[in-house]
Design an enzyme around this catalytic site. Structure first.
Site, PDB file in Angstrom:
ATOM      1  N   LYS A   1      -0.750  -0.660   3.690  1.00  0.00           N
ATOM      2  CA  LYS A   1      -0.556  -2.099   3.935  1.00  0.00           C
ATOM      3  C   LYS A   1       0.515  -2.698   3.037  1.00  0.00           C
ATOM      4  O   LYS A   1       1.338  -3.493   3.484  1.00  0.00           O
ATOM      5  CB  LYS A   1      -1.854  -2.868   3.711  1.00  0.00           C
ATOM      6  CG  LYS A   1      -2.900  -2.728   4.775  1.00  0.00           C
ATOM      7  CD  LYS A   1      -4.017  -3.732   4.593  1.00  0.00           C
ATOM      8  CE  LYS A   1      -4.638  -3.685   3.215  1.00  0.00           C
ATOM      9  NZ  LYS A   1      -5.279  -2.391   2.910  1.00  0.00           N
ATOM     10  N   THR A   2       0.468  -2.349   1.748  1.00  0.00           N
ATOM     11  CA  THR A   2       1.402  -2.967   0.809  1.00  0.00           C
ATOM     12  C   THR A   2       2.835  -2.557   1.104  1.00  0.00           C
ATOM     13  O   THR A   2       3.754  -3.386   1.069  1.00  0.00           O
ATOM     14  CB  THR A   2       1.019  -2.602  -0.635  1.00  0.00           C
ATOM     15  OG1 THR A   2      -0.307  -3.078  -0.899  1.00  0.00           O
ATOM     16  CG2 THR A   2       1.983  -3.227  -1.636  1.00  0.00           C
TER      17      THR A   2
ATOM     18  N   LYS B   1      -0.944 -12.375  -1.754  1.00  0.00           N
ATOM     19  CA  LYS B   1      -2.093 -11.468  -1.888  1.00  0.00           C
ATOM     20  C   LYS B   1      -3.262 -12.317  -2.358  1.00  0.00           C
ATOM     21  O   LYS B   1      -3.389 -12.643  -3.540  1.00  0.00           O
ATOM     22  CB  LYS B   1      -1.785 -10.368  -2.904  1.00  0.00           C
ATOM     23  CG  LYS B   1      -2.923  -9.360  -3.069  1.00  0.00           C
ATOM     24  CD  LYS B   1      -3.011  -8.410  -1.887  1.00  0.00           C
ATOM     25  CE  LYS B   1      -4.068  -7.340  -2.133  1.00  0.00           C
ATOM     26  NZ  LYS B   1      -4.108  -6.346  -1.036  1.00  0.00           N
TER      27      LYS B   1
ATOM     28  N   THR C   1      -8.175  -6.315  -5.838  1.00  0.00           N
ATOM     29  CA  THR C   1      -9.303  -5.650  -6.488  1.00  0.00           C
ATOM     30  C   THR C   1      -8.863  -4.308  -7.056  1.00  0.00           C
ATOM     31  O   THR C   1      -7.846  -3.740  -6.662  1.00  0.00           O
ATOM     32  CB  THR C   1     -10.473  -5.435  -5.509  1.00  0.00           C
ATOM     33  OG1 THR C   1     -10.071  -4.529  -4.477  1.00  0.00           O
ATOM     34  CG2 THR C   1     -10.918  -6.747  -4.891  1.00  0.00           C
TER      35      THR C   1
ATOM     36  N   GLY D   1      -3.983  -8.614   3.339  1.00  0.00           N
ATOM     37  CA  GLY D   1      -5.414  -8.560   3.084  1.00  0.00           C
ATOM     38  C   GLY D   1      -5.797  -7.435   2.137  1.00  0.00           C
ATOM     39  O   GLY D   1      -4.955  -6.723   1.589  1.00  0.00           O
TER      40      GLY D   1
ATOM     41  N   PRO E   1       8.168   6.203   6.722  1.00  0.00           N
ATOM     42  CA  PRO E   1       7.984   7.541   6.168  1.00  0.00           C
ATOM     43  C   PRO E   1       7.061   7.547   4.958  1.00  0.00           C
ATOM     44  O   PRO E   1       7.096   6.632   4.128  1.00  0.00           O
ATOM     45  CB  PRO E   1       9.404   7.972   5.784  1.00  0.00           C
ATOM     46  CG  PRO E   1      10.188   6.709   5.691  1.00  0.00           C
ATOM     47  CD  PRO E   1       9.565   5.748   6.634  1.00  0.00           C
ATOM     48  N   ALA E   2       6.228   8.578   4.845  1.00  0.00           N
ATOM     49  CA  ALA E   2       5.340   8.725   3.696  1.00  0.00           C
ATOM     50  C   ALA E   2       6.172   8.788   2.415  1.00  0.00           C
ATOM     51  O   ALA E   2       7.254   9.370   2.395  1.00  0.00           O
ATOM     52  CB  ALA E   2       4.494   9.979   3.841  1.00  0.00           C
ATOM     53  N   GLY E   3       5.664   8.177   1.369  1.00  0.00           N
ATOM     54  CA  GLY E   3       6.360   8.190   0.088  1.00  0.00           C
ATOM     55  C   GLY E   3       7.412   7.128  -0.076  1.00  0.00           C
ATOM     56  O   GLY E   3       8.052   7.043  -1.129  1.00  0.00           O
TER      57      GLY E   3
END
Length: 237
Positions: A20-21, A42, A46, A115, A205-207
């Site tokens: 999400k971020t 935000k 948490t 969220g 893309p991941a990372g």
């Protein structure tokens, strides 16, 4: 219709750790690249202690020039309502989050509200959720999903929950596309729009969250295109 996205957009996920971020930061980077004054809110952070970087700090580091605001943080990595209760602090209510988003919208063209966890994670003990924030604001929701097996069901359930509450879904973004996608992930690119009935806005893309800001912005714009939210607006017009 304006060439620029505008207003307030809520970003949720099908669960935790789906990206999400990074997706929020990528949407902000695309908007800023188009000259759109952008803020990221935000409401409740948490699992982060005082002085430690939270999601808003991550966005600020990835996207220079974006305005970020965090309303409250709680140390335990739990749902905001539970995390606030455990430390005896007041929770952030949906009305608090909506008021802060409206305030930011007073001098920004786009406000992204990220969220915590999924759409129906509780903000407070009265049962307020991110869905309530979107409802108070009349804001569309971007859903961030995982790439692989199981994501069709999780994403379809989230979109269905939005529609059941009369909320608009602006589309889905895959938060972390693997370097070597398996068969399920490859098929999901075509199946997600069919399963949910909403557009697939892109797959990051991941990372990507570890990239330096300049590289992050380039990849975000290349992956999501110049105006992903405009594409959704056009589809609904």
């Amino acid at each position: 219709m304006s060439d620029r996205p505008g207003g307030i957009v809520v970003v949720t996920g099908t669960g935790t750790d789906v990206g999400k971020t990074v997706v929020t930061a990528a949407l902000a980077a695309v908007a800023l690249a188009g000259g759109v004054r952008t803020a990221v809110l935000k409401p409740a952070q948490t699992g982060v202690g005082p002085g430690d970087p939270g999601d808003a700090d991550t966005v600020a580091a990835l996207v220079p020039g974006v305005t970020v605001r965090e309303l409250a943080r709680y140390p335990d990595p739990l749902a905001p309502a539970t995390a606030a209760r455990r430390v005896g602090r007041a929770p952030v209510t949906p009305h608090d989050a909506a008021a802060a988003a409206r305030e930011l919208a007073g001098d920004h063209e786009l406000v992204l509200v990220e969220g915590a966890g999924g759409l129906l994670v509780r903000f407070d003990d009265d049962g307020g959720t991110l869905a309530d924030v979107a409802g108070l604001l009349g804001a569309p929701v971007v859903v961030v999903a995982a790439a692989g097996l199981g994501t069709l069901n999780h994403t379809a359930l989230t979109v269905e929950a939005l529609h059941a509450r009369g909320l608009a879904c602006a589309g889905v973004v895959v938060g972390a596309w693997p370097d070597t996608p398996d068969l399920a992930a490859q098929c999901n690119l075509a199946d997600l729009p069919a399963a949910t009935g909403v557009p697939l806005l892109g797959a990051l893309p991941a990372g990507l969250g570890a990239a330096p800001p300049e590289r992050f912005g380039i990849v975000a714009c290349h992956t999501l295109g110049p105006s992903p939210l405009r594409r959704w607006q056009d589809a609904g017009s």
